[in-house]
Design an enzyme around this catalytic site. Structure first.
Site, PDB file in Angstrom:
ATOM      1  N   GLN A   1     -11.501  11.172   8.735  1.00 33.66           N
ATOM      2  CA  GLN A   1     -10.696  12.362   8.430  1.00 33.66           C
ATOM      3  C   GLN A   1      -9.504  12.431   9.398  1.00 33.66           C
ATOM      4  O   GLN A   1      -8.998  11.395   9.806  1.00 33.66           O
ATOM      5  CB  GLN A   1     -11.543  13.638   8.465  1.00 33.66           C
ATOM      6  CG  GLN A   1     -12.495  13.816   7.298  1.00 33.66           C
ATOM      7  CD  GLN A   1     -13.811  13.125   7.485  1.00 33.66           C
ATOM      8  OE1 GLN A   1     -14.359  13.070   8.574  1.00 33.66           O
ATOM      9  NE2 GLN A   1     -14.359  12.587   6.419  1.00 33.66           N
TER      10      GLN A   1
ATOM     11  N   ASP B   1      -6.170  10.294   5.874  1.00 34.77           N
ATOM     12  CA  ASP B   1      -5.452   9.334   5.014  1.00 34.77           C
ATOM     13  C   ASP B   1      -4.229   8.741   5.710  1.00 34.77           C
ATOM     14  O   ASP B   1      -3.240   8.387   5.067  1.00 34.77           O
ATOM     15  CB  ASP B   1      -5.019  10.000   3.696  1.00 34.77           C
ATOM     16  CG  ASP B   1      -6.155  10.715   2.997  1.00 34.77           C
ATOM     17  OD1 ASP B   1      -7.183  10.063   2.763  1.00 34.77           O
ATOM     18  OD2 ASP B   1      -6.016  11.910   2.703  1.00 34.77           O
TER      19      ASP B   1
ATOM     20  N   LYS C   1      -5.959   4.597   8.983  1.00 34.86           N
ATOM     21  CA  LYS C   1      -6.736   4.200  10.157  1.00 34.86           C
ATOM     22  C   LYS C   1      -7.487   2.890   9.929  1.00 34.86           C
ATOM     23  O   LYS C   1      -7.653   2.098  10.854  1.00 34.86           O
ATOM     24  CB  LYS C   1      -7.730   5.307  10.515  1.00 34.86           C
ATOM     25  CG  LYS C   1      -7.073   6.622  10.924  1.00 34.86           C
ATOM     26  CD  LYS C   1      -8.085   7.686  11.299  1.00 34.86           C
ATOM     27  CE  LYS C   1      -8.859   8.220  10.112  1.00 34.86           C
ATOM     28  NZ  LYS C   1      -8.020   8.956   9.132  1.00 34.86           N
TER      29      LYS C   1
ATOM     30  N   GLY D   1     -12.809   7.794   3.747  1.00 32.30           N
ATOM     31  CA  GLY D   1     -12.424   6.657   2.921  1.00 32.30           C
ATOM     32  C   GLY D   1     -11.417   5.781   3.629  1.00 32.30           C
ATOM     33  O   GLY D   1     -10.313   6.226   3.925  1.00 32.30           O
ATOM     34  N   HIS D   2     -11.813   4.556   3.954  1.00 34.27           N
ATOM     35  CA  HIS D   2     -10.911   3.620   4.602  1.00 34.27           C
ATOM     36  C   HIS D   2     -10.713   2.412   3.693  1.00 34.27           C
ATOM     37  O   HIS D   2     -11.683   1.785   3.266  1.00 34.27           O
ATOM     38  CB  HIS D   2     -11.470   3.170   5.954  1.00 34.27           C
ATOM     39  CG  HIS D   2     -11.536   4.279   6.958  1.00 34.27           C
ATOM     40  ND1 HIS D   2     -12.286   4.210   8.106  1.00 34.27           N
ATOM     41  CD2 HIS D   2     -10.934   5.490   6.991  1.00 34.27           C
ATOM     42  CE1 HIS D   2     -12.148   5.334   8.801  1.00 34.27           C
ATOM     43  NE2 HIS D   2     -11.340   6.123   8.128  1.00 34.27           N
TER      44      HIS D   2
END
Length: 436
Positions: free
Chosen positions: A226, A14, A17, A41-42
């Protein structure tokens, strides 16, 4: 001349990125995912549009850029198709630009069932905080040499034989050990074949294509998911993810030689966050209104992209960051979310820990040791001005520049990029990763 850049998170994920990958993509011919699954999750903010990606590389929002899913990714085909459909509904062309390795292990229904049943069975104090998406069990099958890989789905008889054997084993575990319901063969078989048929035009020899891009002079961007401290080997085990999140995994997870990884950009939030269980030495109180942890949580909008869970917040841990720099061979840092600290009168940097009466300057290996680490803090002045949207170093308040300089001094790595907001142009560039 071709130059390849690897983007990795240096904390517990988180770190922001996705925005940086998107920002760097205009210098790359292709963007590559090399590990993890749809537990990543991006979030990208492009003008008025917000895109939440799990499997599709963040470079997809740049027109004309090829995107690759390497063999190190565990693939939930059904979720991938849903993500593609959402992007295409928003006007982004995906199918003619996405390439998927046939070597990807496939996440199937029994992996999800195992993941959720195991977590439900654990005592509250022992819960890992898994997303329940079947990621871990799929990697287990891969290591145990019983995984269904994407290429298996295109041989109907071979897939059926493998699936029967695998389900016999996993259904025994589900029913006899975990007290859960068995998974139906025909349901899994039919769904997998239907999904596989839909993505068949996107399957390609990713390793060979990446080699060809470099050979022709094109540059590549490798996108980690991650964060380093969740790495299965180097993180706070067992409170980690199921894959290697470090820069070196880009080689194995995409099928390129390690000599082709030229620059590693470590993405680092200006403070620390963590989702789920596990030790967190610098964790702060997030509930007291006006307290630093509360400001980080509220102003930083610290909720997981995948799970929606509230992220735990704390001061920046440089002892942990130094460990990440060592593991990844970080060439330069990108500091994100600096603006979340705007207005705090006092800041703290963790420079090491007291552990069993001794000072240690690097994060120890494994959760048990980290749990007993007492942070040693260095206090710095905060700033009253704003850093939000700044595009040059000189626009930052002097105290903010001092904070960043101190990070560089302690970590002995330059801060090459500072992200001051979610938009592409809200970025301070000191040294370009593709030009360094």
């Amino acid at each position: 001349m071709a130059k390849n850049v690897v983007v990795v998170g240096t904390q517990w994920g988180d770190e922001g990125k996705g925005k940086i990958v998107d920002w760097l993509t205009d210098h790359a011919e292709g963007v590559v995912r090399f590990q993890g699954g749809h537990n990543a999750g991006h979030t990208l903010v492009i003008g008025k549009n917000e895109y939440k990606l799990n499997l599709v590389p963040s470079g997809i929002v740049r027109e004309g850029v090829k995107c690759y899913i390497g063999n190190g990714v565990v693939l939930d085909i059904h979720h991938l198709l849903s993500e593609i459909e959402t992007l295409e509904a928003g006007g982004i062309k995906v199918r003619d630009r996405l390439r998927i390795s046939p070597g990807c292990p496939v996440i199937l229904g029994y992996h999800v069932a195992l993941d959720r049943a195991r977590e439900a069975q654990r005592a509250a104090c022992d819960k890992i905080g898994t997303t329940g998406k079947g990621i871990g069990p799929t990697y287990e099958d891969k290591v145990s040499r019983r995984a269904v890989r994407l290429y298996d789905l295109y041989d109907r008889e071979r897939f059926a034989a493998k699936l029967r054997d695998i389900l016999e084993y996993h259904n025994f575990v589900l029913t006899q050990h975990l007290g859960a319901d068995p998974v139906d063969f025909q349901t899994v078989f039919d769904q997998a074949l239907a999904d596989a048929d839909k993505i068949r035009p996107m399957i390609a020899d990713v390793s060979a294509e990446l080699y060809a891009v470099n050979k022709s002079g094109g540059s590549l961007l490798f996108e980690g998911a991650q964060g380093t401290l969740l790495d299965i080997d180097h993180g706070t085990y067992p409170f980690v993810t199921s894959s290697n999140c470090v820069a070196g995994q880009a080689a194995a997870g995409a099928g390129v030689g390690p000599g082709r990884l030229h620059y590693v950009l470590g993405i680092t939030k200006a403070y620390c966050t963590r989702v789920g269980a596990g030790p967190f030495p610098t964790e702060l109180d997030m509930e007291t209104e006006g307290a630093p942890g509360n400001q980080m949580s509220v102003k930083g909008r610290e909720f997981g992209t995948v799970t929606g869970r509230k992220r735990r917040c704390g001061w920046l841990d440089l002892a942990a960051l130094k460990r990440s720099i060592i593991i990844n061979g970080v060439s330069g840092l990108c500091i994100t979310k600096l603006d979340v600290l705007d207005g705090l009168t006092e800041l703290r940097l963790c420079t090491g820990y007291m552990l069993d009466g001794q000072r240690v300057d690097l994060l120890p290996m494994g959760a048990d040791e980290v749990t007993h680490c007492e942070p040693i803090y260095e206090t710095m002045a905060g700033w009253s001005g704003t850093t939000y949207g700044a595009q040059t170093w000189d626009e930052l308040p002097p105290e903010a520049r001092a904070y960043l300089h101190r990070i560089e001094e302690i970590c002995e790595v330059s801060i090459d990029v500072v992200s001051t907001g979610p938009e592409r142009d809200e970025t301070i560039l000191r040294r370009h990763p593709f030009g360094a």
